[in-house]
Design a protein around this motif. Structure first.
Motif, PDB file in Angstrom:
ATOM      1  N   LEU A 295       0.711  -1.302   0.015  1.00 17.01           N
ATOM      2  CA  LEU A 295       0.019   0.026  -0.141  1.00 17.01           C
ATOM      3  C   LEU A 295       0.862   1.347  -0.117  1.00 17.01           C
ATOM      4  CD1 LEU A 295      -2.678   1.510   0.117  1.00 17.01           C
ATOM      5  CD2 LEU A 295      -2.512   1.074   2.643  1.00 17.01           C
ATOM      6  N   ASN A 296       1.897   1.316   0.726  1.00 18.74           N
ATOM      7  CA  ASN A 296       2.968   2.474   0.836  1.00 18.74           C
ATOM      8  C   ASN A 296       3.446   2.782  -0.444  1.00 18.74           C
ATOM      9  OD1 ASN A 296       4.252   4.467   2.363  1.00 18.74           O
ATOM     10  ND2 ASN A 296       5.947   3.003   2.117  1.00 18.74           N
ATOM     11  N   GLU A 297       4.066   1.535  -1.183  1.00 21.25           N
ATOM     12  CA  GLU A 297       4.641   1.584  -2.499  1.00 21.25           C
ATOM     13  C   GLU A 297       3.529   2.176  -3.465  1.00 21.25           C
ATOM     14  OE1 GLU A 297       7.883   1.698  -3.537  1.00 21.25           O
ATOM     15  OE2 GLU A 297       8.245   1.284  -1.291  1.00 21.25           O
ATOM     16  N   LEU A 298       2.459   1.930  -3.638  1.00 21.05           N
ATOM     17  CA  LEU A 298       1.397   2.023  -4.465  1.00 21.05           C
ATOM     18  C   LEU A 298       0.926   3.402  -4.128  1.00 21.05           C
ATOM     19  CD1 LEU A 298      -0.694  -1.040  -4.770  1.00 21.05           C
ATOM     20  CD2 LEU A 298       0.948  -0.131  -6.345  1.00 21.05           C
ATOM     21  N   THR A 299       0.745   3.832  -2.987  1.00 21.28           N
ATOM     22  CA  THR A 299       0.317   5.262  -2.738  1.00 21.28           C
ATOM     23  C   THR A 299       1.469   6.099  -3.299  1.00 21.28           C
ATOM     24  OG1 THR A 299      -0.926   4.453  -0.749  1.00 21.28           O
ATOM     25  CG2 THR A 299      -0.308   6.882  -1.003  1.00 21.28           C
ATOM     26  N   GLN A 300       2.690   6.069  -2.978  1.00 20.49           N
ATOM     27  CA  GLN A 300       3.910   6.789  -3.512  1.00 20.49           C
ATOM     28  C   GLN A 300       3.840   7.154  -4.818  1.00 20.49           C
ATOM     29  OE1 GLN A 300       7.771   5.692  -2.156  1.00 20.49           O
ATOM     30  NE2 GLN A 300       7.115   5.780   0.075  1.00 20.49           N
ATOM     31  N   HIS A 301       3.121   6.097  -5.619  1.00 18.05           N
ATOM     32  CA  HIS A 301       3.376   6.156  -7.130  1.00 18.05           C
ATOM     33  C   HIS A 301       1.734   6.619  -7.772  1.00 18.05           C
ATOM     34  CE1 HIS A 301       7.103   4.811  -7.522  1.00 18.05           C
ATOM     35  NE2 HIS A 301       7.088   4.025  -6.700  1.00 18.05           N
ATOM     36  N   GLN A 302       1.116   7.051  -6.603  1.00 15.90           N
ATOM     37  CA  GLN A 302      -0.449   7.465  -7.039  1.00 15.90           C
ATOM     38  C   GLN A 302      -1.137   6.319  -7.733  1.00 15.90           C
ATOM     39  OE1 GLN A 302       0.580  11.108  -8.990  1.00 15.90           O
ATOM     40  NE2 GLN A 302       0.061  12.375  -7.008  1.00 15.90           N
ATOM     41  N   VAL A 303      -1.169   5.205  -7.231  1.00 14.09           N
ATOM     42  CA  VAL A 303      -1.851   4.118  -7.812  1.00 14.09           C
ATOM     43  C   VAL A 303      -2.954   3.508  -6.454  1.00 14.09           C
ATOM     44  CG1 VAL A 303      -1.894   1.577  -8.537  1.00 14.09           C
ATOM     45  CG2 VAL A 303      -0.014   3.341  -9.178  1.00 14.09           C
ATOM     46  N   LYS A 304      -4.057   3.429  -6.762  1.00 18.63           N
ATOM     47  CA  LYS A 304      -5.178   2.950  -5.966  1.00 18.63           C
ATOM     48  C   LYS A 304      -5.033   1.513  -5.918  1.00 18.63           C
ATOM     49  CE  LYS A 304      -7.966   5.232  -4.344  1.00 18.63           C
ATOM     50  NZ  LYS A 304      -8.169   5.644  -2.703  1.00 18.63           N
TER      51      LYS A 304
ATOM     52  N   LYS B 210      -6.532  -0.195  10.457  1.00 17.62           N
ATOM     53  CA  LYS B 210      -5.432   0.682  10.199  1.00 17.62           C
ATOM     54  C   LYS B 210      -5.134   0.827   8.532  1.00 17.62           C
ATOM     55  CE  LYS B 210      -2.154  -2.929  10.660  1.00 17.62           C
ATOM     56  NZ  LYS B 210      -1.194  -3.564  11.433  1.00 17.62           N
ATOM     57  N   LEU B 211      -5.863  -0.146   7.772  1.00 14.88           N
ATOM     58  CA  LEU B 211      -5.364  -0.081   6.238  1.00 14.88           C
ATOM     59  C   LEU B 211      -6.624   0.349   5.588  1.00 14.88           C
ATOM     60  CD1 LEU B 211      -3.578  -3.242   5.933  1.00 14.88           C
ATOM     61  CD2 LEU B 211      -2.637  -1.196   5.994  1.00 14.88           C
ATOM     62  N   SER B 212      -7.747   0.454   6.242  1.00 16.95           N
ATOM     63  CA  SER B 212      -8.994   0.564   5.424  1.00 16.95           C
ATOM     64  C   SER B 212      -9.233   1.951   4.838  1.00 16.95           C
ATOM     65  CB  SER B 212     -10.280   0.394   6.338  1.00 16.95           C
ATOM     66  OG  SER B 212     -10.311   1.330   7.276  1.00 16.95           O
ATOM     67  N   ILE B 213      -8.588   2.965   5.261  1.00 14.99           N
ATOM     68  CA  ILE B 213      -8.502   4.393   4.804  1.00 14.99           C
ATOM     69  C   ILE B 213      -8.369   4.478   3.256  1.00 14.99           C
ATOM     70  CG2 ILE B 213      -8.268   6.741   4.977  1.00 14.99           C
ATOM     71  CD1 ILE B 213      -7.813   6.243   7.875  1.00 14.99           C
ATOM     72  N   ASP B 214      -6.959   3.973   2.945  1.00 14.66           N
ATOM     73  CA  ASP B 214      -6.524   3.987   1.548  1.00 14.66           C
ATOM     74  C   ASP B 214      -6.595   3.106   0.462  1.00 14.66           C
ATOM     75  OD1 ASP B 214      -5.307   6.589   2.385  1.00 14.66           O
ATOM     76  OD2 ASP B 214      -3.553   5.544   3.286  1.00 14.66           O
ATOM     77  N   ILE B 215      -7.558   1.859   0.894  1.00 14.93           N
ATOM     78  CA  ILE B 215      -7.756   0.779   0.160  1.00 14.93           C
ATOM     79  C   ILE B 215      -9.271   0.941  -0.251  1.00 14.93           C
ATOM     80  CG2 ILE B 215      -7.798  -1.617   0.081  1.00 14.93           C
ATOM     81  CD1 ILE B 215      -5.482  -1.690   1.813  1.00 14.93           C
ATOM     82  N   ILE B 216      -9.521   0.358  -1.390  1.00  9.85           N
ATOM     83  CA  ILE B 216     -11.027   0.093  -1.874  1.00  9.85           C
ATOM     84  C   ILE B 216     -11.066  -1.254  -1.683  1.00  9.85           C
ATOM     85  CG2 ILE B 216     -12.581   0.031  -3.749  1.00  9.85           C
ATOM     86  CD1 ILE B 216     -10.533   2.072  -5.185  1.00  9.85           C
ATOM     87  N   TRP B 217     -11.891  -1.330  -0.640  1.00  9.75           N
ATOM     88  CA  TRP B 217     -12.531  -3.044  -0.230  1.00  9.75           C
ATOM     89  C   TRP B 217     -13.759  -3.211  -1.073  1.00  9.75           C
ATOM     90  CZ3 TRP B 217      -9.366  -5.466   2.687  1.00  9.75           C
ATOM     91  CH2 TRP B 217      -8.463  -4.917   3.206  1.00  9.75           C
ATOM     92  N   LEU B 218     -13.632  -4.427  -1.663  1.00  8.72           N
ATOM     93  CA  LEU B 218     -14.787  -4.722  -2.487  1.00  8.72           C
ATOM     94  C   LEU B 218     -15.068  -6.093  -1.714  1.00  8.72           C
ATOM     95  CD1 LEU B 218     -13.209  -4.338  -6.206  1.00  8.72           C
ATOM     96  CD2 LEU B 218     -15.087  -3.038  -5.074  1.00  8.72           C
TER      97      LEU B 218
END
Length: 182
Positions: A128-137, A149-157
């Motif tokens: 998640l950290n790496e993807l966020t740095q590269h502006q990838v969801k 703790k992870l739910s904010i930046d992830i799209i949970w399907l």
């Protein structure tokens, strides 16, 4: 997504598509865009119809790239069919595993990576950290409730898979990209 967020004024639609308000009005009258009128006579454009028109008229590259990693082949076909049915300006790619996904991301960066939440050997916070740095969801398919703790930046399907939830998340992503482009 609430009803309020699914609608655009003619001016908002015109700005996003780079055309005049009158062109939007004409497209509504011709049936190219779905809309309704408020009691005051103002048109409200349905976002989904705007995405569909954009897809039909688009001569340039897709608005968004989605990389599906290590998903069941039939499930990937479902994702393809849904995106086609919704007429979303999106390009889908499939990676059989994380290594192939990394190689593909080196060639062309996606805006969204979709995979199962229970990938063996994957350090989710680091990914998640790496993807966020590269502006990838990141979109994760998961049968259980997400880690808080992870739910904010992830799209949970959630599984079982709900196409309407996936559609709403894709619409948010597409409109964010459309607004960046305008």
């Amino acid at each position: 997504m609430s009803e309020q967020h699914q609608l655009l004024s003619t001016r908002q639609a015109a700005t996003l598509l780079g055309v005049s308000v009158r062109t939007i009005q004409l497209w509504v009258e011709q049936g190219l865009l779905s809309a309704w009128k408020t009691p005051g006579g103002h048109r409200r454009i349905v976002q989904e119809s705007l995405l569909g028109l954009l897809h039909k008229r688009q001569k340039s590259p897709p608005l968004t790239h989605l990389l599906c990693v290590d998903l069941d082949a039939d499930f990937f076909k479902l994702i393809q069919a849904l995106c086609k049915q919704w007429h979303f300006p999106i390009e889908l790619k499939y990676a059989r595993n994380a290594v192939e996904a990394l190689l593909m991301m080196g060639e062309h960066k996606p805006e969204l990576v979709m995979m199962m939440a229970d990938q063996p050997g994957i350090d989710l916070p680091m990914l998640l950290n790496e993807l966020t740095q590269h502006q990838v969801k990141l979109a994760l398919l998961c049968a259980e409730d997400p880690e808080p703790k992870l739910s904010i930046d992830i799209i949970w399907l959630h599984l079982p898979f709900d196409p309407s939830q996936f559609k709403a998340e894709l619409q948010k992503l597409l409109f964010a990209r459309l607004q960046q482009a305008s």
